[in-house]
Design a protein around this motif. Sequence first.
Motif, mmCIF file in Angstrom:
data_model
loop_
_atom_site.group_PDB
_atom_site.id
_atom_site.type_symbol
_atom_site.label_atom_id
_atom_site.label_comp_id
_atom_site.label_asym_id
_atom_site.label_seq_id
_atom_site.Cartn_x
_atom_site.Cartn_y
_atom_site.Cartn_z
ATOM 1 N N MET A 1 63.224 40.582 48.836
ATOM 2 C CA MET A 1 62.791 39.341 49.502
ATOM 3 C C MET A 1 61.803 39.646 50.636
ATOM 4 O O MET A 1 60.817 38.930 50.821
ATOM 5 N N GLN A 2 62.076 40.702 51.396
ATOM 6 C CA GLN A 2 61.199 41.057 52.511
ATOM 7 C C GLN A 2 59.832 41.517 52.036
ATOM 8 O O GLN A 2 58.834 41.335 52.734
ATOM 9 N N ARG A 3 59.788 42.112 50.855
ATOM 10 C CA ARG A 3 58.532 42.667 50.345
ATOM 11 C C ARG A 3 58.122 41.993 49.038
ATOM 12 O O ARG A 3 57.541 42.623 48.166
ATOM 13 N N ARG A 4 58.404 40.699 48.929
ATOM 14 C CA ARG A 4 58.176 40.018 47.647
ATOM 15 C C ARG A 4 56.708 39.964 47.229
ATOM 16 O O ARG A 4 56.400 39.748 46.061
ATOM 17 N N HIS A 5 55.774 40.145 48.174
ATOM 18 C CA HIS A 5 54.351 40.114 47.816
ATOM 19 C C HIS A 5 53.807 41.514 47.529
ATOM 20 O O HIS A 5 52.652 41.666 47.170
ATOM 21 N N ASP A 6 54.637 42.516 47.664
ATOM 22 C CA ASP A 6 54.268 43.891 47.357
ATOM 23 C C ASP A 6 54.383 44.089 45.851
ATOM 24 O O ASP A 6 55.470 43.996 45.291
ATOM 25 N N PRO A 7 53.278 44.365 45.165
ATOM 26 C CA PRO A 7 53.340 44.491 43.699
ATOM 27 C C PRO A 7 54.242 45.627 43.226
ATOM 28 O O PRO A 7 54.800 45.560 42.141
ATOM 29 N N HIS A 8 54.402 46.666 44.052
ATOM 30 C CA HIS A 8 55.282 47.766 43.652
ATOM 31 C C HIS A 8 56.741 47.313 43.611
ATOM 32 O O HIS A 8 57.539 47.878 42.878
ATOM 33 N N ILE A 9 57.089 46.313 44.398
ATOM 34 C CA ILE A 9 58.446 45.772 44.394
ATOM 35 C C ILE A 9 58.579 44.686 43.328
ATOM 36 O O ILE A 9 59.498 44.706 42.518
ATOM 37 N N SER A 10 57.653 43.729 43.324
ATOM 38 C CA SER A 10 57.776 42.588 42.408
ATOM 39 C C SER A 10 57.724 42.995 40.947
ATOM 40 O O SER A 10 58.283 42.316 40.085
ATOM 41 N N GLU A 11 57.081 44.109 40.643
ATOM 42 C CA GLU A 11 57.022 44.578 39.260
ATOM 43 C C GLU A 11 58.316 45.266 38.828
ATOM 44 O O GLU A 11 58.521 45.527 37.658
ATOM 45 N N ARG A 12 59.191 45.570 39.776
ATOM 46 C CA ARG A 12 60.386 46.348 39.465
ATOM 47 C C ARG A 12 61.685 45.593 39.748
ATOM 48 O O ARG A 12 62.742 46.200 39.798
ATOM 49 N N ILE A 13 61.602 44.304 39.967
ATOM 50 C CA ILE A 13 62.809 43.546 40.277
ATOM 51 C C ILE A 13 63.584 43.297 38.990
ATOM 52 O O ILE A 13 63.046 42.800 38.004
ATOM 53 N N GLY A 14 64.842 43.655 39.011
ATOM 54 C CA GLY A 14 65.690 43.440 37.855
ATOM 55 C C GLY A 14 67.081 43.954 38.155
ATOM 56 O O GLY A 14 67.279 44.779 39.049
ATOM 57 N N VAL A 15 68.054 43.459 37.433
ATOM 58 C CA VAL A 15 69.440 43.869 37.622
ATOM 59 C C VAL A 15 70.035 44.150 36.250
ATOM 60 O O VAL A 15 69.827 43.381 35.311
ATOM 61 N N TRP A 16 70.730 45.264 36.157
ATOM 62 C CA TRP A 16 71.435 45.598 34.931
ATOM 63 C C TRP A 16 72.912 45.716 35.281
ATOM 64 O O TRP A 16 73.287 46.481 36.161
ATOM 65 N N VAL A 17 73.734 44.949 34.614
ATOM 66 C CA VAL A 17 75.172 44.988 34.850
ATOM 67 C C VAL A 17 75.824 45.502 33.576
ATOM 68 O O VAL A 17 75.617 44.957 32.501
ATOM 69 N N SER A 18 76.602 46.568 33.729
ATOM 70 C CA SER A 18 77.275 47.118 32.556
ATOM 71 C C SER A 18 78.747 47.342 32.873
ATOM 72 O O SER A 18 79.135 47.447 34.038
ATOM 73 N N GLY A 19 79.529 47.397 31.842
ATOM 74 C CA GLY A 19 80.963 47.618 32.008
ATOM 75 C C GLY A 19 81.664 47.407 30.678
ATOM 76 O O GLY A 19 81.062 46.963 29.703
ATOM 77 N N PHE A 20 82.933 47.714 30.676
ATOM 78 C CA PHE A 20 83.722 47.569 29.463
ATOM 79 C C PHE A 20 83.971 46.102 29.142
ATOM 80 O O PHE A 20 83.883 45.243 30.012
ATOM 81 N N PHE A 21 84.320 45.843 27.896
ATOM 82 C CA PHE A 21 84.687 44.499 27.462
ATOM 83 C C PHE A 21 85.844 44.002 28.330
ATOM 84 O O PHE A 21 86.823 44.704 28.527
ATOM 85 N N GLY A 22 85.702 42.809 28.879
ATOM 86 C CA GLY A 22 86.768 42.220 29.684
ATOM 87 C C GLY A 22 86.824 42.709 31.118
ATOM 88 O O GLY A 22 87.773 42.418 31.842
ATOM 89 N N SER A 23 85.805 43.459 31.551
ATOM 90 C CA SER A 23 85.843 44.025 32.907
ATOM 91 C C SER A 23 85.375 43.057 33.990
ATOM 92 O O SER A 23 85.465 43.374 35.169
ATOM 93 N N GLY A 24 84.851 41.896 33.609
ATOM 94 C CA GLY A 24 84.454 40.900 34.601
ATOM 95 C C GLY A 24 82.961 40.788 34.835
ATOM 96 O O GLY A 24 82.530 40.182 35.811
ATOM 97 N N LYS A 25 82.154 41.351 33.936
ATOM 98 C CA LYS A 25 80.694 41.302 34.104
ATOM 99 C C LYS A 25 80.190 39.866 34.151
ATOM 100 O O LYS A 25 79.422 39.504 35.049
ATOM 101 N N SER A 26 80.618 39.061 33.209
ATOM 102 C CA SER A 26 80.157 37.668 33.147
ATOM 103 C C SER A 26 80.583 36.892 34.380
ATOM 104 O O SER A 26 79.806 36.104 34.925
ATOM 105 N N HIS A 27 81.803 37.117 34.811
ATOM 106 C CA HIS A 27 82.298 36.419 35.991
ATOM 107 C C HIS A 27 81.486 36.825 37.222
ATOM 108 O O HIS A 27 81.077 35.974 38.023
ATOM 109 N N PHE A 28 81.247 38.108 37.381
ATOM 110 C CA PHE A 28 80.449 38.608 38.502
ATOM 111 C C PHE A 28 79.048 37.994 38.500
ATOM 112 O O PHE A 28 78.569 37.507 39.521
ATOM 113 N N LEU A 29 78.396 37.996 37.346
ATOM 114 C CA LEU A 29 77.048 37.422 37.256
ATOM 115 C C LEU A 29 77.047 35.921 37.526
ATOM 116 O O LEU A 29 76.139 35.399 38.180
ATOM 117 N N LYS A 30 78.059 35.237 37.029
ATOM 118 C CA LYS A 30 78.125 33.801 37.254
ATOM 119 C C LYS A 30 78.320 33.495 38.730
ATOM 120 O O LYS A 30 77.680 32.594 39.276
#
Length: 161
Positions: free
Chosen positions: A57-86
């Motif tokens: 958010m602080q560097r949202r106009h910096d192309p080096h940051i805006s090009e790399r924004i993303g989140v990957w959530v991984s875990g076992f089945f039933g571990s709460g990934k969907s709940h966490f993301l929601k």
Amino acid sequence: MHIKTLFQKDIYRPINGVVKADQLDASSVWQELDEFVVTRELDQHLRTFFSAYGEAMQRRHDPHISERIGVWVSGFFGSGKSHFLKVLSYLLRNDSHTHDGQTKQVGAVFESKIKDPMLLCDIKRAVASDADVILFNIDSIADTRAGRDSILSVFLNVVNE
């Protein structure tokens, strides 16, 4: 003494066993927020997410940051990934929700759940910003015929909607 007397909430109430991205009725949303427990592990995941989110958010106009924004959530089945993301999606939207005549914004719900003032400050700063949140269940939209590009195709279709 009965076991049910050990619990704060009625043990016979309806409990949703599976969190679904598209289940957004008022009572389900309220229950998900009200009963969300921030464990030590979730506290660490929230710290990681909101630290990276705050920096972006602080560097949202910096192309080096805006090009790399993303989140990957991984875990076992039933571990709460969907709940966490929601719950993250609720936090970033910071909408008001009403149940039984009581109205709260999501950020305010978390004031009693987060013990560390620094993390709470990071969350408050994030929810005060304007964010577009897109939450969907990829399994319900994915076209398996698309092959390698199926995930990209799903994201493109959802954004275009």
